[in-house]
Design an enzyme around this catalytic site. Structure first.
Site, PDB file in Angstrom:
ATOM      1  N   GLY A   1     -11.930   3.998  -0.286  1.00  8.78           N
ATOM      2  CA  GLY A   1     -12.819   4.905   0.421  1.00  8.78           C
ATOM      3  C   GLY A   1     -14.053   4.264   1.019  1.00  8.78           C
ATOM      4  O   GLY A   1     -15.074   4.937   1.200  1.00  8.78           O
TER       5      GLY A   1
ATOM      6  N   ASP B   1       0.861  -1.178   0.000  1.00 13.92           N
ATOM      7  CA  ASP B   1       0.000   0.000   0.000  1.00 13.92           C
ATOM      8  C   ASP B   1       0.902   1.233   0.000  1.00 13.92           C
ATOM      9  O   ASP B   1       2.095   1.147   0.283  1.00 13.92           O
ATOM     10  CB  ASP B   1      -0.916  -0.036   1.225  1.00 13.92           C
ATOM     11  CG  ASP B   1      -2.109   0.888   1.079  1.00 13.92           C
ATOM     12  OD1 ASP B   1      -2.222   1.524   0.020  1.00 13.92           O
ATOM     13  OD2 ASP B   1      -2.911   0.970   2.019  1.00 13.92           O
TER      14      ASP B   1
ATOM     15  N   ASP C   1      -3.050   7.532  -4.005  1.00 13.69           N
ATOM     16  CA  ASP C   1      -4.297   8.153  -4.467  1.00 13.69           C
ATOM     17  C   ASP C   1      -4.846   9.115  -3.417  1.00 13.69           C
ATOM     18  O   ASP C   1      -4.285   9.255  -2.335  1.00 13.69           O
ATOM     19  CB  ASP C   1      -5.331   7.080  -4.809  1.00 13.69           C
ATOM     20  CG  ASP C   1      -5.642   6.163  -3.634  1.00 13.69           C
ATOM     21  OD1 ASP C   1      -4.686   5.689  -2.987  1.00 13.69           O
ATOM     22  OD2 ASP C   1      -6.828   5.914  -3.361  1.00 13.69           O
TER      23      ASP C   1
END
Length: 632
Positions: free
Chosen positions: A186, A86, A121
């Site tokens: 999200g 990540d 992101d």
């Protein structure tokens, strides 16, 4: 992605990484390189195929960074399998910013040998405004383009907040880049607040707007409670730190929820702690040791659910499993209702038939994808014929138990339609033996069909409730012929049946009255009429279907180098497909056509038409007769 098994959008598939193959659906446990109470190597015994660790944590720690840069991330965490990294997006959201930019983070992930890299992101939450979400999508897309040439497998997160149209836009943008791995981001706040119905919208608007050839990952979706729903909607992978986080709070994960250690009296037999501790002994362990042991239990619960889901996909019983899971929590039931609202959209990805029987539970079963498919067909059946229609109660005509008196005394002497009850709707009697009408196991709680609903298709004055009457006239048609024509209309496209089965075809039946063969001038048209009620075509039958149907209907167009082998009976592989009818239904008969437009084989599609055009590995059409075999 190479697909191995499927059930609608749910799939067992696999893809390769530099450090091994990942088979989905699966979970990537989160590894904190600073604290590894359960090593990745130990995790293998639970069914772990890969792990995820945070490159940002490694990058900002001098010791970890130096070791990772020198020996690689696999050496750092002691794991020789696939490792995803990540980027620090969540840390950026929590702390406001991170001290590294997107390109630096991606380059670092490459340097340490990550198998799946993730861009930095922009994280959005359910409370983010529409403008904030639009800005995040634009910036995330820009960052993906910034590293488009980075090489390797890059994860391009799909954002969009709670706005379905923005999820669609983000999905399309990420799909247009070199991102070969697509996480849905999200969503953690929604998972934590049990807003699963909103996740249904988010997942479908992401999944259905990207290539089926790319893995879909639900970021942060690490609790097994929602796994079945997510997989049913097309999610392939999850990551989970919950196995550790819950353990630290003395919480035990179960497939259907979470329980506090203080409130349990039994350790389940499937738990790795079952033969090791009593509940009392577990509670008395030192806090740190207890957390490690509970982490093992939680990891087992997570992968036990994954194993069950994989089995359900193989059995093709995900519909049943979802219905069962829906009753385990009110929030899941709400999500189930939302899934049912998408039935018409999901119907095109549903198989023609399944290994598993169709289960009718309750009124929710009337919203199933098969119900949507049959309602659509029944409307065509009625509007195209527009004539007197007889409707039956369950006691007068059950699927598989033909009302022979009606067939003899009314049906074959008139041009009437006949509708029988099934799962709370009315369906053509001619389809009584097809899946899932005859293959239904029912609770007996079906509502009586609303006969007035069919008045939208025909005049209510033309509806007759059968009461045992007889028509005094000669026989003008054959129920058996009309049955196979209606099945052909349903299986191959409305209007095909009459052209495919001419008046002079010969129909052969078994001793039990089942249709088993159809011949046209001595040539066998169908190899068999299976127990699911549908046709398997011979090459002669396929040739006739090719002639009476319009291109591209039911067709898969392949390269000539493949066609040569398909004509001999070998399967069609995805990589040789040039194009395909987007409306092909998985498991339906499929016409294989070469670059010259010539029919070379007939077989069964393994996936839907959209999928046929998007996978690159694996078998696309299983051939049961090729042109060269037919000529022998």
């Amino acid at each position: 992605m190479e697909i191995r098994e499927r059930d609608g959008l749910a799939r067992i598939a696999r893809f390769d990484t530099p450090h091994g193959t990942i088979e989905t659906p699966t979970v990537l446990p989160v590894i904190n390189p600073n604290i590894m109470d359960i090593t990745p190597e130990e995790m293998k015994k639970y069914g772990v195929h890969g792990v995820i660790t945070n490159s940002y944590i490694i990058l900002r720690n001098d010791r970890l960074r130096e070791e990772a840069e020198k020996y690689g991330v696999h050496s750092l965490i002691g794991y020789d399998g696939p490792v995803m990294t990540d980027s620090g997006t969540f840390q950026s959201y929590v702390y406001g910013s991170v001290e590294f930019n997107n390109r630096q983070v991606v380059e670092f992930q490459k340097t340490i040998g990550s198998d799946i890299l993730t861009i930095l992101d922009i994280f959005t939450t359910p409370s983010s405004s529409r403008q904030e979400v639009e800005n995040a999508i634009t910036e995330t897309y820009r960052r993906m383009l910034e590293v488009n040439d980075a090489g390797g497998m890059i994860a391009g997160p799909i954002q969009g907040g709670i706005y379905p149209d923005l999820r669609k836009r983000s999905a399309e943008l990420m799909n247009s880049t070199n991102a070969s791995y697509l996480p849905i981001g999200g969503v953690v706040p929604l998972l934590e607040s049990y807003e699963y119905d909103k996740l249904v919208d988010i997942i479908l608007n992401s999944k259905l707007n990207v290539s089926f050839g790319k893995p879909i990952h639900l970021f942060g979706g690490g609790h097994p409670m929602f796994f079945a729903f997510a997989v049913y909607l097309g999610v392939d992978l999850f990551d989970s730190a919950s196995y550790v986080k819950y353990a630290k709070d003395d919480r035990l994960i179960y497939p259907d929820g979470t329980r506090d250690l203080a409130r349990i009296i039994e350790i389940p037999e499937w738990s790795p702690l079952f033969d090791k501790y009593t509940v009392k002994e577990l509670k008395e362990l030192p806090k740190e040791q207890r957390s490690v042991e509970l982490s093992r239990h939680n990891l087992k619960a997570i992968f036990m659910e994954i194993s069950e889901i994989r089995e359900r996909i193989y059995e093709e019983s995900m519909d049943q499993y979802l219905a069962q899971k829906a009753k385990s929590h009110p929030s899941l039931l709400k999500a189930y209702v939302k899934v049912m609202q998408y039935s018409k959209m999901l119907e095109k990805y549903q198989d023609l038939f399944k290994k598993a029987a169709y289960f009718f539970y309750d009124s929710f079963s009337t919203k199933n994808t098969y119900v949507a498919r049959l309602e659509k067909f029944t409307s065509k059946y009625l509007t195209s014929k527009k004539k007197e229609t007889y409707v039956f109660s369950r006691k007068d005509w059950l699927p598989g138990y033909t009302n022979l008196n009606f067939v003899r005394d009314v049906y074959e002497r008139t041009e009437c339609n006949a509708l029988i009850p099934w799962s709370g709707i009315m369906v053509p009697a001619e389809l009584e033996n097809t899946y899932p009408i005859e293959q239904t196991v029912s609770s007996g709680l079906e509502p009586d069909p609303d006969v007035s609903a069919i008045s939208e298709s025909i005049s209510p004055f033309d509806i007759r409730v059968y009461k045992g009457e007889s028509v005094d006239s000669d026989k003008i048609r054959s129920f058996d012929l009309e049955k196979i024509r209606t099945i052909a209309d349903y299986q191959f496209g409305y209007g095909i049946g009459k052209d495919f089965f001419k008046d002079d075809v010969r129909i052969f039946k078994s001793k039990t009255g089942r249709i088993r063969g159809v011949f046209d001038k001595g040539n066998k048209l169908i190899a068999t009429l299976r127990n699911d009620g549908f046709f398997t075509l011979t090459f002669h039958g396929a040739t006739l279907l090719y002639n009476v149907s319009k291109s591209p209907n039911l067709r898969v167009f392949v390269k000539n180098e493949s066609a040569e082998y398909n004509a001999k009976g070998y399967s069609v592989f995805f990589k040789f497909i040039l194009d395909a009818d987007p409306d092909i239904i998985a498991k339906n008969e499929t016409l294989v056509v070469n670059e010259n437009g010539e029919l070379v084989a007939v077989g069964k599609a393994t996936v839907s038409g959209k999928e046929l055009r998007e996978y690159s590995d694996g078998i696309a059409v299983k051939i049961h007769e090729g042109r060269d075999q037919s000529a022998k």
